[in-house]
Design a protein around this motif. Structure first.
Motif: not given
Lengths: 243, 663
Positions: A62-63, A66
């Motif tokens: 996820e990170k 992003m």
């Protein structure tokens, strides 16, 4: 006859010449060649994402998404489910793992007798580890014996597992390795792969294949040249050729 | 018999299902699901105890209820879980699929496909797919417009379980040429081709359906190959190199179907070699299941060139290697044995390789396997290998280790097994070195004669075939032993058997029996010429050319004996009961378009009239002339068949001075 010996000698001489004629490439030359090779950032990002996703590092994925803007090739939500299963196995909660797999995709265990057997086997191992001998025996009879009947190739492994019950000091017996964490990890990995396949995703990340390719290519090149090698994959530093 | 624990577990679960509290119902369903997934024994127990009907009712109730205070998502969960449980019962398990259908759940599961909840649709599609994998699923009528439309919408759905369902329906229900054409015309081929680019399960399901639609239908295969300038076919060829073994197998099967239906396609040597290599690799892959050897058989059966390619690719070694593994599933063993049988069916080089590797030892072991299908496959394999004339004649198959288990199979009740064993024995008894002693010693003769009295016609005819081969060029002692066991009345009744194939083999047996030395001819005359008369009678009535040929050769062999033998044959050739208007069967046979029949008949006539020096020879010639047979023969001086021509001329030459020139 003499003609024969002349030919042989000539061949031996060229052989020697070839042995010492390995091309030598200095670090300077090598680094220059490497700099000329173009690699795209997007490709590297994809490789990293692929590794994180396949191994199941959801938060990291996820990170990374992003921060780098790289899109994963599968829905990250499905990773969470998959990781829950993998973790349950790694913690020894096999029954919980089985329920989760069945919620995710009821076909996986119905169509993968080997995987199901390994999960049941792990359950038995956990019961034995926790000292629940009677429960373990009942479980072996009710749940595992029928698997052995349905498929004879499981019988050998079944016998090995049940043998754990015969030993007082389980950590020192011949089949003691079944109690290792490595066995749990093995089972967890098998489940992970099955889920990935059912989602039509590659079960192996690409990164290991690349590294294998590197090692193979270097081995091939070793026969023809002396050049700066990468010997330690983890830091990937170039080591000067031995001349 | 369901176990006590199963009974106990199920009664608790059923109590939960019967509860009015939907949460409790849901809990019971999830419990049941987790209890049965992956466990065939549990499914069987629960099916016998009536679990399926209860779950089907739960599904039905949930579908028909209207809100009533329970939130939609619980209702949908119940629908999903009950559908999943039903699907699991049906998964890979015919009894489960049957129970689901019997419980009337099928229609309700189909309703799920129209509900506006993706998870519900998914559960319904998955379960139906499981049912359709069983042969017991209801047949889908493709020829009805509405149904075809529904099928197309299934295949066009993005959900891989729904499109997979469409493909499964095709694989299950498409059986006739008309259906294949209807599916092709409705554009299904294009839909399936696009699914080849989809997920793994879509690809695999699509490959199976394609193979079903293309099988043995030239028109549809042509359309497929021409589709998009051959790109559809290219996709399938690419998939034969796919990294997933099951996909490779299904793609190969598809290509083999195309090749076998339209031999002009996929003739490239590269493709043929690739197919051979891929299938041989897949044999060793455990996750591919048992289909690989059967696919290999379908590739090479009846095709010498492919068998040669396979031999070069070490197919015999690889098949042998697989056979040595233990334990093996019966279906897989059957497949390997049949593949070996196909490999050795035509080429001596393959049989050489087989025998050198001593594969025969393992194959004969398989003759004692529990499964009938495995025994049959082993027999077929032995029959193929024993076509090796040089090994046969050297008596390499007439061994106790091979013959005894084969004879044991005669005693088994299944006619299919008996016929297969007879097929193998028929070849083996053609042996000249050991005097067939191994066979006689293990009581094979007695069993063979018993089988010739079987209720089943194919068993009788195959038993006679074996007997016929047994006495082929046999010595007098063996013939005597056989005849004592068989006896004239049984033989005569077999000659007049209701089944034509039996009649033919019985005649062929007699032909071999009376062949050889003059003493053998006497067999035809035992019990007041019982056998000879039976043959004569059969020749008058039968319309089958094969029977006529064998019968005439019998008469021909008998007529090669003494004068009295020749007279007896004449009585059969010219029966008293024939009126002037009816033609004698001899004349009909001479006029036949079948050259073999003409040949056999002319031989018989030659033998009754020769040697010219025999006391009755001339008298017989005159008789033949009187009834117009000689005139008929004269018309055959220039018969297109050389053998006929030569015999006719020989007859006429000897009697040239009596009524007629050669011209």
């Amino acid at each position: 006859m003499s003609m024969f010996w002349i030919v042989i000698r000539q061949l031996a001489e060229t052989g020697e010449a070839m042995a010492t004629s390995k091309k030598v490439i200095t670090r300077e030359e090598w680094e220059k060649k490497l700099n000329d090779v173009q690699i795209r950032k997007e490709d590297m990002n994809k490789l990293v994402m692929n590794f994180l996703v396949t191994e199941g590092y959801v938060e990291a994925a996820e990170k990374f998404r992003m921060e780098s803007g790289t899109e994963p090739d599968i829905d990250l939500a499905t990773i969470t489910d998959r990781m829950a299963v993998k973790n349950a196995v790694q913690c020894g909660n096999v029954e919980d793992a089985i329920e989760k797999v069945n919620d995710l995709n009821p076909e996986i265990l119905d169509t993968n007798p080997q995987l199901f057997f390994h999960l049941q086997q792990q359950r038995l191992i956990e019961l034995i580890r926790n000292g629940k001998v009677e429960e373990a025996l009942e479980f072996a009879q009710e749940e595992l014996a029928p698997r052995g009947e349905e498929n004879q190739s499981f019988l050998e492994e079944l016998e090995r597992t049940v043998a754990l019950l015969a030993f007082e000091d389980v950590s020192n017996c011949p089949v003691g390795e079944l109690l290792d964490m490595s066995q749990r990890l093995k089972t967890a990995s098998e489940v992970n792969a099955a889920i990935l396949t059912s989602q039509s995703h590659e079960k192996d990340p690409k990164l290991p294949s690349l590294l294998k390719m590197l090692i193979w290519a270097q081995n091939q090149l070793d026969e023809k040249a002396a050049y700066p090698r990468i010997n330690d994959l983890s830091n990937a530093t170039l080591e000067d050729p031995a001349i | 018999m369901p176990s006590t624990s199963s009974r106990h577990e199920l009664s608790e679960l059923l109590a939960g299902l019967a509860s009015n509290d939907w949460e409790v119902k849901l809990g019971a369903l999830r419990h049941m699901k987790n209890k049965i997934i992956g466990k065939k024994d549990k499914k069987l127990d629960f099916v016998e105890l009536g679990a399926v009907a209860a779950v089907a009712k739960t599904l039905s109730d949930a579908l028909n209820v209207n809100g009533e205070g329970n939130p939609d998502n619980i209702k949908n969960n119940i629908i999903i879980q009950s559908a999943t449980v039903l699907g699991s019962f049906a998964c890979g398990f015919d009894a489960g699929a049957q129970a689901v259908i019997n419980a009337g759940a099928f229609f309700n599961l189909a309703r799920l496909l129209s509900i506006q909840d993706a998870k519900v649709v998914d559960a319904g599609a998955r379960s139906l797919r499981m049912v359709y994998q069983s042969k017991l699923a209801p047949k889908y009528n493709f020829l009805q417009d509405e149904n075809m439309k529904r099928l197309i919408s299934l295949l066009s759905n993005e959900n891989e379980n729904v499109s997979g369902l469409g493909a499964s329906i095709i694989t299950h229900s498409c059986k006739t040429t008309a259906e294949q054409v209807a599916l092709c015309d409705a554009g299904i081929l294009e839909k399936l081709t696009s699914l080849l680019e989809g997920s793994i399960s879509q690809r695999d399901a699509s490959l199976e359906s394609l193979a079903t639609i293309l099988k043995n239908n030239t028109e549809v295969v042509l359309k497929f190959v021409e589709n998009e300038n051959g790109r559809s076919l290219d996709s399938v060829i690419e998939l034969a190199k796919n990294k997933y073994p099951r996909t490779r197998l299904l793609a190969c099967i598809c290509l083999i179907v195309i090749r076998n239906t339209c031999p002009s396609f996929l003739q490239d040597i590269g493709i043929k070699a690739k197919l051979v290599r891929t299938l041989l690799e897949l044999l060793e892959d455990p996750c591919v299941g048992d289909e690989a050897p059967f696919a290999f058989s379908s590739l090479i059966a009846q095709k010498e060139e492919l068998q040669r390619l396979a031999l070069e690719a070490s197919a015999i070694e690889k098949l042998y290697c697989q056979l040595q593994k233990d334990p093996l599933r019966p279906k897989y063993i059957e497949g390997i044995l049949l593949a070996l049988a196909d490999m050795c069916s035509m080429l001596e080089s393959c049989r050489d390789s087989f025998l050198k590797l001593e594969v025969l030892d393992l194959v004969t072991k398989a003759l004692s396997h529990d499964s009938d299908d495995v025994c049959i496959a082993a027999c077929i394999c032995i029959r193929s290998v024993s076509r090796s004339v040089k090994n046969l004649c050297a008596g390499h198959f007439m061994k106790d280790t091979i013959v005894t288990p084969l004879v044991k199979l005669f005693i088994k009740s299944s006619t299919a097994v008996q016929v297969a064993a007879l097929g193998a024995i028929s070849n083996i008894v053609v042996d000249f070195t050991t005097r067939k002693s191994a066979f006689i010693q293990c009581g094979g003769l007695k069993e063979l004669v018993q089988l010739s009295e079987s209720m089943d016609g194919s068993v009788r005819s195959n038993a006679l075939w074996a007997l016929r081969n047994l006495i082929f060029l046999a010595d007098n002692k063996l013939k005597e032993d056989v005849f004592i066991e068989l006896k004239a009345p049984l033989l005569a009744s077999l000659i007049s058997d209701p089944e034509p194939f039996v009649q033919e083999q019985a005649m062929a047996f007699v032909r071999n029996l009376v062949d050889g030395c003059i003493d053998s001819i006497e067999y035809a005359f035992t019990d007041d010429s019982l056998i000879l008369k039976a043959i004569g009678k059969q020749l008058q009535s039968t319309a089958k050319v094969e029977i006529r040929i064998q019968g005439m050769y019998v008469l021909s062999n008998v007529a090669a004996g003494k004068d009295s033998h020749k007279e007896a044959v004449m009585n059969q050739l010219l029966p008293q009961a024939v009126s002037i208007r009816d033609q004698y069967f001899v004349i009909r046979f001479l006029q036949s378009s079948d050259s073999q029949l003409r040949t056999a008949t002319v031989w018989a006539l030659l033998n009754v009239t020769h040697p010219r020096s025999d006391p009755g020879a001339f008298g017989r010639y005159i008789k033949l002339q009187e009834v117009g047979i000689i005139t008929q023969i004269k018309n055959m001086i220039n018969d297109p068949c050389l053998e006929v021509k030569l015999r006719v001329r020989t007859i006429l030459e000897k009697y040239a001075s009596f009524g007629g020139s050669l011209l």
